[in-house]
Design an enzyme around this catalytic site. Structure first.
Site, PDB file in Angstrom:
ATOM      1  N   LEU A 327       0.826  -1.202   0.000  1.00 22.12           N
ATOM      2  CA  LEU A 327       0.000   0.000   0.000  1.00 22.12           C
ATOM      3  C   LEU A 327       0.866   1.259   0.000  1.00 22.12           C
ATOM      4  O   LEU A 327       1.778   1.386   0.818  1.00 22.12           O
ATOM      5  CB  LEU A 327      -0.909   0.015   1.232  1.00 22.12           C
ATOM      6  CG  LEU A 327      -1.922  -1.131   1.324  1.00 22.12           C
ATOM      7  CD1 LEU A 327      -2.406  -1.288   2.750  1.00 22.12           C
ATOM      8  CD2 LEU A 327      -3.102  -0.875   0.401  1.00 22.12           C
ATOM      9  N   ASP A 328       0.589   2.172  -0.913  1.00 22.13           N
ATOM     10  CA  ASP A 328       1.196   3.499  -0.875  1.00 22.13           C
ATOM     11  C   ASP A 328       0.472   4.316   0.196  1.00 22.13           C
ATOM     12  O   ASP A 328      -0.636   3.975   0.617  1.00 22.13           O
ATOM     13  CB  ASP A 328       1.052   4.163  -2.245  1.00 22.13           C
ATOM     14  CG  ASP A 328       1.576   5.583  -2.258  1.00 22.13           C
ATOM     15  OD1 ASP A 328       2.681   5.802  -1.733  1.00 22.13           O
ATOM     16  OD2 ASP A 328       0.875   6.462  -2.774  1.00 22.13           O
ATOM     17  N   LYS A 329       1.103   5.401   0.657  1.00 20.06           N
ATOM     18  CA  LYS A 329       0.474   6.221   1.695  1.00 20.06           C
ATOM     19  C   LYS A 329      -0.259   7.422   1.113  1.00 20.06           C
ATOM     20  O   LYS A 329      -1.474   7.478   1.139  1.00 20.06           O
ATOM     21  CB  LYS A 329       1.518   6.711   2.718  1.00 20.06           C
ATOM     22  CG  LYS A 329       0.903   7.494   3.870  1.00 20.06           C
ATOM     23  CD  LYS A 329       1.947   8.145   4.748  1.00 20.06           C
ATOM     24  CE  LYS A 329       2.463   9.427   4.138  1.00 20.06           C
ATOM     25  NZ  LYS A 329       1.455  10.516   4.122  1.00 20.06           N
ATOM     26  N   VAL A 530      -0.975  -1.100  -4.480  1.00 24.98           N
ATOM     27  CA  VAL A 530      -2.021  -0.086  -4.537  1.00 24.98           C
ATOM     28  C   VAL A 530      -1.345   1.276  -4.485  1.00 24.98           C
ATOM     29  O   VAL A 530      -0.624   1.577  -3.529  1.00 24.98           O
ATOM     30  CB  VAL A 530      -3.014  -0.222  -3.370  1.00 24.98           C
ATOM     31  CG1 VAL A 530      -4.173   0.760  -3.535  1.00 24.98           C
ATOM     32  CG2 VAL A 530      -3.539  -1.648  -3.273  1.00 24.98           C
TER      33      VAL A 530
END
Length: 679
Positions: A327-329, A530
């Site tokens: 997951l990207d932030k 993502v």
């Protein structure tokens, strides 16, 4: 095929209608079949071509030489071959039905795959075409980007993209690096700072010395990563031809064997040819060709209604099999928009509303994200009786990059600047507010009125309200969440704590994210990524499955296999559930398609199935596959997921409110205390 509809000379009208389909409509199959035969290879196209040629060729023979062209000829619909009546039968419906169903299936697949290469086009659009180069004597000229050389000095005006990687020689400004490096918000740069090509200049004029050009730039490396990763994905598409390499020769062998057997046994030539044609027609992979596209069409249509866009069948297959989600932030787990989380006024100072109004009024002269956040916060908090003064009312306005803004409003000198290094000179509780902001990785700005500190504003990015529940749903589906972000370690760890993510990779640049995906895959994990930015594009393309946020960049969406149009992270879990249901439907379709061939080919071989009935069975098989696939249009996410989207769980709401009130670490840690350089 229906005897009651066979009027006088009906067979010639059918022949005229079928001929363009068999010759022109099926031409792609014929061309690919001939090309494969020249190379000694047999594919599904070979089988389709032979089925069309056999049924249309036999019908042509029957019309011109076999007596079927006589006026008033009728042909009964029989379950068994009736070749002994002296009239050859027509099988034009097979010549039309076979290419129709197969082409329809491929059309669906082609539409689902439309847009391949959009990522590369989007990346190319980030590169500038021309650049303003400063020559000797201060002269300026525009040259194509291809003519730029290392060491050349070029200008970057406000709103323009940096032409290539380089070092700032003069000037200062804020650069939007979110697409390239993953920084949440614009970063202040000045003389001696390095800049990357593709970044957008949000502020003043910059003079930059080119340090890398062409294929050596960071943007070019990202483009190569995306291109290499997308090229590697096409290998999975060879599976169908690998199966066909065995299936097609087997069918051809059976057809030739059947023809030779019946002729050798003394059977009528028409009966022998009829049995061989029936084998070819009944083996044509119409249901097999429709099994995946129809389920995909229904699933993608239903997914679109749920805000989930899937690029193709391979994406659904990989989506079902993933076990790790990276997951990207910024822009994925967080909103990507800067906002004021706390406003801390001085204990015995001016009216807090007046201080906030003055701060927002002076910030109207700045284009910085801090200014936009302060103005938005003032608009939400102040009533109509405390409206902001117009920007023209601010006199002697100055904006110092990396420091803040200053202006005079109604005789009062107002500044919104970074806090001083010595916090002991600030009145309570302002020092504690600055320290709290720094400890959580947020940005703190100090508001002074007539050189008197009056308040501290704490700003930062905010976590999506459904973030915790979405990550929890992924864990319940057996998926392992991993956080990878370009932000600093303190920021990443704070986000991970709030979402209960244990594996964190901070300060990850585009090549670091791609390397992380490669490492996870080498460890045996099936990885989904993502993300929403160009900095995520390489990892999205390299992963087993790329999932892009619909609010992200075109490059990220183009490199991804799945796009979440719905601004709801729980759509990721819905996408996994939909993929699992779709793949179960496809398996049932394939089981039926192969089972149909398993039963009908032997019947055709022994003469118990004529080509007309074979075509009818083929059509019925295709309709069953389509009907089974259309059930996906009514698929619904689980009741728990629907309830969660309608009304967030109490624990999630409480957790989000607690996060907001405690100033949770939702943004980049500043490089200097309270500076505007990062959020």
């Amino acid at each position: 095929m229906v005897p009651g509809w066979q009027f006088r000379n009906w067979q010639w009208l059918c022949f005229m209608l079928a001929a363009p389909v068999a010759v022109w409509g099926a031409a792609p199959f014929h061309v690919r079949a001939l090309r494969g035969l020249r190379h000694g290879a047999a594919t599904m196209d070979t089988l389709v071509s032979l089925g069309v040629v056999a049924s249309f060729g036999w019908s042509t023979y029957a019309l011109f030489l076999g007596g079927a062209g006589a006026p008033g000829m009728t042909m009964p619909f029989s379950l068994l071959p009736t070749a002994g009546d002296g009239t050859a039968h027509l099988y034009l419906e097979a010549a039309v039905g076979v290419p129709l169903f197969v082409l329809a299936g491929r059309r669906m697949e082609a539409r689902a795959r439309r847009g391949t290469g959009a990522a590369l086009r989007s990346l190319a659009e980030l590169a500038t075409k021309e650049v303003s180069v400063r020559g000797t004597g201060g002269s300026e000229r525009r040259i194509p980007i291809g003519s730029l050389r290392v060491g050349d000095r070029f200008l970057v005006r406000p709103g323009e993209r940096v032409a290539t990687d380089g070092t700032v020689v003069s000037g200062s400004s804020a650069l939007d690096l979110s697409l390239i490096s993953g920084e949440s918000h614009p970063v202040e740069v000045g003389p001696g700072d390095e800049v990357v090509g593709g970044a957008v200049n949000s502020g003043g004029l910059l003079e930059v010395r080119a340090d890398a050009v062409g294929g050596d730039t960071q943007l070019a490396r990202i483009t190569r990563l995306v291109e290499d990763a997308q090229t590697g994905k096409t290998q999975a598409q060879r599976l169908a031809d690998a199966v066909a390499a065995v299936f097609v020769p087997a069918v051809l062998t059976i057809a030739v064997t059947v023809l030779g057997f019946w002729l050798g046994a003394g059977a009528d030539a028409q009966a022998a040819v009829t049995a061989a044609v029936a084998v070819l027609v009944v083996a044509c992979p119409c249901a097999l060709g429709l099994a995946t596209p129809t389920a995909l069409l229904a699933a993608t249509g239903r997914g679109a209604q749920l805000g989930i866009l899937v690029s193709g069948p391979a994406a659904l297959e990989r989506l079902r099999r993933i076990d790790t989600v990276v997951l990207d932030k910024t822009g994925t787990l967080t909103t990507g928009r800067m906002a004021v989380s706390h406003f801390t006024p001085r204990a015995d100072g001016l009216d807090p509303d007046d201080v906030l109004r003055l701060a927002a009024t002076v910030e109207q002269g700045s284009e910085h994200p801090v200014a936009r956040a302060v103005i938005a916060h003032a608009g939400e908090c102040l009533g109509t009786e405390r409206t902001l003064e117009p920007a023209a009312a601010v006199r002697d306005f100055t904006a110092t990059p990396g420091y803040g803004v200053r202006g005079v409003i109604g005789g009062r000198t107002v500044t919104v600047v970074r806090p001083p290094d010595d916090l002991t000179r600030l009145p309570a509780p302002l020092p504690d507010a600055v320290r709290a902001a720094e400890s959580t990785g947020r940005t703190a700005v100090l508001v002074t009125v007539d050189d008197t500190p009056e308040a501290v504003l704490t700003l930062g990015d905010s976590l999506r309200p459904d973030g915790y529940r979405a990550v929890d749903h992924l864990r319940r589906l057996g998926l392992r969440p991993v956080l990878a972000t370009g932000d600093r370690a303190a920021t990443a760890q704070a986000i991970a704590r709030q979402l209960a993510i244990t594996e964190v990779h901070a300060e990850a640049r585009p090549h670091d994210k791609a390397a992380l995906v490669t490492t996870l895959k080498e460890q045996g994990s099936r990885v989904a990524v993502v993300g929403d930015g160009v900095n995520d594009a390489a990892a999205l393309a390299l992963a087993d499955l790329g999932i892009a946020m619909g609010s992200g960049t075109d490059a990220a969406i183009g490199a991804a296999d799945v796009t979440l149009v719905r601004e709801d992270l729980q759509a990721i879990a819905d996408a996994v559930r939909l993929a699992r249901r779709t793949l179960a439907t496809i398996r049932i379709n394939l089981l039926w398609a192969f089972g149909y061939n398993l039963v009908t080919v032997p019947l055709a071989a022994v003469g118990l199935l004529n080509p007309m009935l074979a075509a009818a069975a083929m059509s019925a098989s295709s309709l069953l596959v389509v009907g089974n696939s259309l059930r996906l249009r009514a698929w619904q996410p689980s009741a728990a997921a629907r309830t969660a989207r309608r009304r967030p769980a109490r624990s999630d709401s409480a957790r989000h409110l607690a996060t907001s009130s405690s100033g949770g670490d939702l943004s980049n840690a500043p490089r200097k205390r309270g500076t505007r350089e990062t959020v």
